[in-house]
Write a protein that holds these residues in place. Structure first.
Motif, PDB file in Angstrom:
ATOM      1  N   ARG A 264       0.925  -1.090   0.014  1.00 20.61           N
ATOM      2  CA  ARG A 264       0.061  -0.091  -0.007  1.00 20.61           C
ATOM      3  C   ARG A 264       0.811   1.282   0.043  1.00 20.61           C
ATOM      4  NH1 ARG A 264      -3.471  -3.188   2.833  1.00 20.61           N
ATOM      5  NH2 ARG A 264      -2.739  -2.478   4.887  1.00 20.61           N
ATOM      6  N   GLU A 265       1.912   1.230   0.738  1.00 18.79           N
ATOM      7  CA  GLU A 265       2.741   2.538   1.049  1.00 18.79           C
ATOM      8  C   GLU A 265       3.654   2.736  -0.390  1.00 18.79           C
ATOM      9  OE1 GLU A 265       5.350   2.823   4.195  1.00 18.79           O
ATOM     10  OE2 GLU A 265       3.918   2.282   5.563  1.00 18.79           O
ATOM     11  N   LEU A 266       3.723   1.619  -1.229  1.00 25.03           N
ATOM     12  CA  LEU A 266       4.515   1.768  -2.388  1.00 25.03           C
ATOM     13  C   LEU A 266       3.373   1.981  -3.525  1.00 25.03           C
ATOM     14  CD1 LEU A 266       7.115  -1.139  -2.024  1.00 25.03           C
ATOM     15  CD2 LEU A 266       7.414   1.388  -2.449  1.00 25.03           C
ATOM     16  N   GLY A 267       2.314   1.962  -3.394  1.00 24.11           N
ATOM     17  CA  GLY A 267       1.191   1.930  -4.439  1.00 24.11           C
ATOM     18  C   GLY A 267       1.129   0.628  -5.336  1.00 24.11           C
ATOM     19  N   LEU A 268       1.719  -0.345  -4.711  1.00 18.03           N
ATOM     20  CA  LEU A 268       1.424  -1.707  -5.371  1.00 18.03           C
ATOM     21  C   LEU A 268       0.276  -2.311  -5.068  1.00 18.03           C
ATOM     22  CD1 LEU A 268       4.729  -3.085  -4.769  1.00 18.03           C
ATOM     23  CD2 LEU A 268       3.872  -2.859  -7.103  1.00 18.03           C
ATOM     24  N   THR A 269      -0.416  -3.096  -5.959  1.00 16.59           N
ATOM     25  CA  THR A 269      -1.421  -3.891  -5.741  1.00 16.59           C
ATOM     26  C   THR A 269      -0.858  -5.264  -4.954  1.00 16.59           C
ATOM     27  OG1 THR A 269      -2.804  -2.966  -7.174  1.00 16.59           O
ATOM     28  CG2 THR A 269      -3.529  -5.173  -6.587  1.00 16.59           C
TER      29      THR A 269
END
Ligand SMILES: O=C(O)c1ccccc1NCC(=O)[C@H](O)[C@H](O)COP(=O)(O)O
Length: 378
Positions: A264-269
């Motif tokens: 989430r912090e990295l914007g990854l799913t």
């Protein structure tokens, strides 16, 4: 807000750095990280995460607070190894070899991956990986692309897999040009792509992931890896991944919680992969999961059975999935429009397909054959 970053895979490592989002763009100073403590080796007093975390608990958000109080951390404190914790959750794959003989191919892959990742981390420690995050192309909306395709086409969105070989089938395609294949998949309506990055068993690598992204392919990219350490998540993002695979049959709950927070912090799913009821129940008990893959292939035996998707989504579990708005991906063993309809009737909104497309002369043109109709691009 203070934030706790803890990685339990094979080690427990914790930092309590400053404000959450900008901290990912910069590297953490060594002082911000607690010493790494090998799991499963010695019995120690409470890991630093617990003591520091609890002291500063009033400044932590609810998610982090519940994590540091989680049963697994308490189990760790009482001296259990990561393999003990995993076994308590029904996970048969051991992270650390206790004999020379792995129980099955998945366990062998994981043992090799533990060694591979520890070598890679020596070459490129996490702080260096973090320094390259800012150069990565922005993360794309993987779940958004799946939902849009489903709404546009009325059939499950396609995650088309760029897969040269597999342990169960050997080499699937001799003449393998991953960028050409990726472009063809996109052109014929794939919503997202899955790129195998494991070299030893699938003949994939991260250069393929980077090359596909650099070639101008717009579809969000899933990094198809055997993730056992948070380092791999940061590395995947730094190479342009938009999503990563987390396998519930390999990762205990604490790893899944920590890794999904990191995603989430990295914007990854995070695509959470399950294969049986127990794994699905574990994943449904974890907050914030958006995407679950039901793998019809048993990764321990290679047996493929599409009715697993149907079985897992029946009754109360299916209700919970719908209530939580989770998108379910049907994975593996899909060859015909009937196979796709079968999993769609079980409430699957996306499918992950490798072999049946990649083995065709023209993998892109094989897509309408799989769905029984043309698939519209966005
Ligand atoms: O594909 C394998 O043989 C395999 C063996 C061990 C671990 C994972 C494996 N595959 C990963 C996948 O689940 C598939 O690549 C993916 O779902 C696509 O499956 P398919 O359409 O059957 O190629």
């Amino acid at each position: 807000m203070q934030s706790l970053c803890l990685s339990a895979s094979a080690r427990v490592r914790v930092s309590i750095p400053g404000p959450t989002s900008p901290r990912l763009a910069r590297s953490l100073s060594p002082a911000e990280w607690a010493p790494e403590i090998p799991m499963g080796s010695v019995r120690r007093s409470a890991p630093l995460c617990c003591t520091r975390g609890l002291q500063e608990a009033s400044a932590l958000d609810n998610e982090t607070y519940s994590l540091i109080n989680s049963i697994e951390v308490r189990e760790w404190e009482s001296g259990k190894s990561i393999d003990d914790i995993a076994a308590n959750q029904g996970i048969r794959i051991r992270r650390h070899p206790s004999t020379n003989t792995p129980r099955n191919i998945l366990e062998k892959i994981i043992w090799d991956k533990v060694i591979e990742v520890s070598e890679l981390k020596k070459e490129k420690p996490l702080t260096l990986v973090k320094e390259t995050l800012a150069d990565a192309p922005p993360a794309r909306d993987f779940v958004g692309a799946l939902k849009a395709s489903y709404e546009r086409n009325g059939v499950p969105a396609l995650i088309a897999e760029v897969k040269k070989a597999s342990p169960s089938k050997g080499v699937l395609r001799e003449d393998f040009d991953p960028v050409e294949i990726a472009k063809a998949y996109e052109q014929h309506g794939a919503a997202c792509l899955s790129i195998l990055t494991d070299e030893k068993y699938f003949q994939g690598n991260f250069k393929i992931l980077e090359a596909v992204r650099k070639a101008g392919v717009q579809c969000p990219l899933l990094c198809k890896e055997f993730i056992i350490d948070s380092w791999q998540i940061y590395y995947a993002r730094s190479k342009g991944a938009d999503a990563v695979l987390l396998i519930a049959g390999v990762l205990p709950d604490i790893d899944i919680k920590l890794m999904t927070m990191e995603c989430r912090e990295l914007g990854l799913t995070a695509l959470l992969e399950v294969h049986n009821e127990r794994e699905l129940d574990r994943v449904l008990n974890i907050d914030g999961i958006q995407l679950i893959g039901i793998n019809n292939r048993d990764l321990e035996t290679f047996e493929v059975d599409n009715s697993i998707t149907k079985r897992l989504l029946e009754g109360e579990r299916g209700e919970i999935v719908r209530k939580k708005g989770i998108i379910v991906v049907g994975e593996s063993g899909l060859f015909t429009p009937d196979d796709v309809s079968y999993v769609q009737n079980a409430d699957v909104k996306a499918v992950l397909v490798g072999e049946s497309l990649i083995k065709q002369n023209d993998p892109g043109k094989a897509i309408p054959g799989l769905f029984g109709k043309e698939i519209l691009q966005c």
